[in-house]
Design a protein around this motif. Sequence first.
Motif, short mmCIF file in Angstrom:
data_model
loop_
_atom_site.label_atom_id
_atom_site.label_comp_id
_atom_site.label_asym_id
_atom_site.label_seq_id
_atom_site.Cartn_x
_atom_site.Cartn_y
_atom_site.Cartn_z
N PRO A 1 0.86 -1.38 0.15
CA PRO A 1 0.03 -0.12 0.22
C PRO A 1 0.87 1.41 -0.01
N GLN A 2 2.01 1.25 0.68
CA GLN A 2 2.80 2.42 0.90
C GLN A 2 3.35 2.84 -0.38
N ALA A 3 3.90 1.76 -0.73
CA ALA A 3 4.78 1.88 -2.42
C ALA A 3 3.93 2.39 -3.39
N VAL A 4 2.40 2.01 -3.42
CA VAL A 4 1.47 2.26 -4.38
C VAL A 4 1.11 3.64 -4.45
N LEU A 5 0.60 4.01 -3.18
CA LEU A 5 0.60 5.45 -2.60
C LEU A 5 1.51 6.33 -3.19
N ARG A 6 2.76 6.24 -3.05
CA ARG A 6 3.75 7.00 -3.24
C ARG A 6 3.99 7.00 -4.75
N ARG A 7 3.94 5.87 -5.55
CA ARG A 7 4.11 5.84 -7.02
C ARG A 7 2.74 6.75 -7.66
N LEU A 8 1.59 6.38 -7.19
CA LEU A 8 0.59 7.13 -7.74
C LEU A 8 0.62 8.70 -7.39
N TRP A 9 1.22 8.95 -6.31
CA TRP A 9 1.54 10.21 -5.99
C TRP A 9 2.72 11.25 -6.49
N ASN A 10 3.55 10.29 -7.28
CA ASN A 10 4.68 10.81 -7.75
C ASN A 10 5.47 11.01 -6.67
N ARG A 11 5.51 10.43 -5.57
CA ARG A 11 6.39 10.55 -4.38
C ARG A 11 7.30 9.47 -4.11
N HIS A 12 7.38 8.53 -5.16
CA HIS A 12 8.48 7.49 -4.93
C HIS A 12 9.84 8.02 -5.12
N ASP A 13 10.88 7.34 -4.83
CA ASP A 13 12.36 7.53 -4.95
C ASP A 13 12.64 7.54 -6.48
N ALA A 14 13.29 8.57 -6.90
CA ALA A 14 13.66 8.91 -8.24
C ALA A 14 14.75 7.64 -8.71
N ASP A 15 15.45 7.36 -7.83
CA ASP A 15 16.46 6.20 -8.19
C ASP A 15 16.06 4.75 -7.45
N GLY A 16 16.42 3.77 -8.40
CA GLY A 16 16.25 2.64 -7.78
C GLY A 16 14.83 1.89 -7.67
N ASP A 17 14.67 0.82 -6.92
CA ASP A 17 13.32 -0.06 -6.89
C ASP A 17 12.43 0.74 -5.83
N ASP A 18 11.43 1.33 -6.44
CA ASP A 18 10.35 1.77 -5.51
C ASP A 18 9.37 0.85 -4.90
N GLY A 19 9.43 -0.21 -5.28
CA GLY A 19 8.59 -1.36 -4.44
C GLY A 19 7.50 -1.63 -5.29
#
Length: 254
Positions: A214-232
């Motif tokens: 849930p955290q990873a998907v939330l951050r991905r959809l809000w474009n708040r994931h880490d720019a580098d590496g695996d965002d989960g």
Amino acid sequence: MEFTRLLDCLAADYDRLRVVADADPGAPVPTCPGWTVADLTRHVGEVYLHKTVAMRDGVEREDWPPKEFAEEEPAALLDRGYTALRAEFAVRAPEAPAATWYGPDQSVGFWIRRMAQETVVHRIDAELATGQPVAPVPDDLAVDGIDELLKIFAGYSVAEWGEYFTDVLDASPGRTFLVRAGDTAWRVRTGPGEFTVTDGAGDGTADVTLSGSPQAVLRRLWNRHDADGDDGTTVEGAPEAVEELRRCIVEATQ
């Protein structure tokens, strides 16, 4: 989510934002281009006070923020805004009327949910800006945030203000998206003038599948994931289809 739980999450993320924001007020915020952490701090305080007025006066003011806010230190404005917001929540039941931009829900409860979600996203912004570890987002809060983003931001916006999505959706062949966050799923259907969301994985194949915690998907959809590496998260589907979903969400949240 229960409103008491949302208020607890709001308090925890405000406390975290307050600490992180003091670490480096001048740091640029990569997820909010053109802003520093001080700008972000000021923005959240202004939002808290705007929603306080919406509940108190029954109208969402367009002439906001007042000019005198610019004279206040960002951290002081944030503190004042949070204190006023919580005081307003304390004297109003969630079902009490309040002016909101979301037609189907004109209640204080709408703002309890919205402010909890606003705060968790912006404390992540501050953490990314200052290089501090991103504190975990509880699963229930993240699932609720994904639900709000898909249904209330994107789905409602396309239905009410479809002209803003013309460039994104008019040429759409009609696509199906499956969003999985842990054990929770949503099925999204797009097309010209369409962004509909149903609960559950549904039947049949999807053009795009986005999955993760849930955290990873939330951050991905809000474009708040880490720019580098695996965002989960795992994304399966044609790049143009993935881009359609991304552009719909960006347009709905700007």
